[in-house]
Design an enzyme around this catalytic site. Structure first.
Site, PDB file in Angstrom:
ATOM      1  N   ALA A 164      21.292  91.855 -10.458  1.00 31.96           N
ATOM      2  CA  ALA A 164      20.567  92.013  -9.263  1.00 31.96           C
ATOM      3  C   ALA A 164      20.680  91.161  -7.730  1.00 31.96           C
ATOM      4  O   ALA A 164      22.216  90.926  -7.924  1.00 31.96           O
ATOM      5  CB  ALA A 164      19.437  91.533 -10.194  1.00 31.96           C
TER       6      ALA A 164
ATOM      7  N   GLU B 200      21.827  96.463 -17.768  1.00 30.90           N
ATOM      8  CA  GLU B 200      20.177  96.731 -18.565  1.00 30.90           C
ATOM      9  C   GLU B 200      19.734  98.402 -18.161  1.00 30.90           C
ATOM     10  O   GLU B 200      19.303  98.454 -19.022  1.00 30.90           O
ATOM     11  CB  GLU B 200      19.145  94.941 -18.500  1.00 30.90           C
ATOM     12  CG  GLU B 200      20.034  93.784 -18.809  1.00 30.90           C
ATOM     13  CD  GLU B 200      19.151  93.002 -17.992  1.00 30.90           C
ATOM     14  OE1 GLU B 200      18.578  92.087 -18.483  1.00 30.90           O
ATOM     15  OE2 GLU B 200      18.915  92.993 -16.795  1.00 30.90           O
TER      16      GLU B 200
ATOM     17  N   GLU C 219      24.295  86.448 -16.320  1.00 28.17           N
ATOM     18  CA  GLU C 219      23.048  85.426 -15.929  1.00 28.17           C
ATOM     19  C   GLU C 219      23.622  83.824 -16.640  1.00 28.17           C
ATOM     20  O   GLU C 219      23.247  82.920 -15.260  1.00 28.17           O
ATOM     21  CB  GLU C 219      21.822  86.060 -16.213  1.00 28.17           C
ATOM     22  CG  GLU C 219      21.735  87.708 -16.006  1.00 28.17           C
ATOM     23  CD  GLU C 219      21.710  88.704 -16.783  1.00 28.17           C
ATOM     24  OE1 GLU C 219      21.167  89.940 -16.516  1.00 28.17           O
ATOM     25  OE2 GLU C 219      22.972  88.817 -17.237  1.00 28.17           O
TER      26      GLU C 219
ATOM     27  N   GLY D 297      21.971  92.368 -14.222  1.00 28.52           N
ATOM     28  CA  GLY D 297      20.998  94.197 -14.366  1.00 28.52           C
ATOM     29  C   GLY D 297      21.871  95.497 -14.214  1.00 28.52           C
ATOM     30  O   GLY D 297      21.260  96.245 -15.370  1.00 28.52           O
TER      31      GLY D 297
END
Length: 258
Positions: A66, A112, A132, A109
């Site tokens: 992210a 993911e 993370e 992300g």
């Protein structure tokens, strides 16, 4: 700010190719990009000329996570009102198969997003993980759930709690990716796979994807009932008639997507 578009798209027959294009930040995912990506994927999902979506980054990075700059000063209410994960739910609902062409970093992300895809073609240089924990948070777009479904509790705990990266070889051994290819073939092999899939009957292709995904959501008995229902429904399609007739007549089928 660069005028370069953060998403590029092109088509190869029945394959829509979407490329994430933020090279200066290793294709970091921000809310604008994810919204535009979901918009584009939904448009391709509704386009009858497209059978398969191929999602790619660059050789250096699929997506390195992210965009942390977007979240550094955010509060709980900021994150809740932003509802950034709504875009991920939109991608989850795409009915057509999604092939991922993954090279380089697929982190946070990015990992993911990769796990939202159906077939993952991975370069031997890929580095995959959910780091993370190193910045004071945890995965929030399915990283703790999809990773555990894919590789099991033990390895998921290892990756999520230590923040370590998996190599492409480890990811393949544990069932997280579909194929690992030499670095120079990371995109060409993914496109080849997508084109093979696009040559198949479109309704059967979508139904097969739907049925496989249900295997993670339903108990075995219910999953078998769901599979059987979809199988029977395909006998109401023109492609089923053509496919079986071509098999009996020993010729190549001509599918129309109907």
């Amino acid at each position: 700010m660069s005028d370069e578009p953060h998403i590029l798209t092109e088509s190869h027959g029945g394959v829509a190719v979407i490329r994430i294009n933020r090279p200066k930040v290793l294709n970091a995912l921000n809310l604008t990009l994810m919204t535009d990506l979901a918009d584009m994927m939904e448009a391709h999902d509704a386009d009858d000329s497209i059978s398969v979506i191929l999602l790619a980054g660059s050789e250096r990075a699929w997506a390195a996570g992210a965009d942390i700059g977007d979240m550094t000063t955010a509060s709980v209410s900021d994150m809740a009102s932003r509802d950034q994960f709504a875009q991920w739910e939109r991608i989850k609902r795409i009915k057509k198969p999604i092939v991922a062409a993954v090279s380089g970093f697929a982190l946070g992300g990015g990992c993911e997003l990769m796990m939202h895809c159906d077939v993952i073609i991975c370069s031997e240089n890929a580095k995959i993980g959910q780091p993370e924990i190193n910045i004071g948070v945890m995965p929030g777009a399915g990283g703790t759930q999809r990773l555990t479904h894919a590789v099991g509790k033990a390895l998921a705990m290892d990756v999520v709690l230590t923040g370590r990266f998996l190599s492409a070889k480890e990811a393949l051994a544990h069932g997280l990716v579909s194929r690992v290819v030499p670095r120079e073939h990371w995109f060409s092999e993914a496109l080849n796979v997508a084109q093979v899939m696009a040559s198949k009957p479109a309704i059967a292709l979508r139904s097969a994807k739907e049925s496989v995904l249900k295997a993670n959501e339903l108990p075995l008995t219910q999953g078998l009932e769901y599979e059987r229902k979809l199988f029977y429904m395909l006998f109401d399609t023109e492609d089923q008639k053509e496919g079986m007739a071509a098999f009996v007549e020993k010729r190549k089928p001509s599918f129309t997507g109907r």
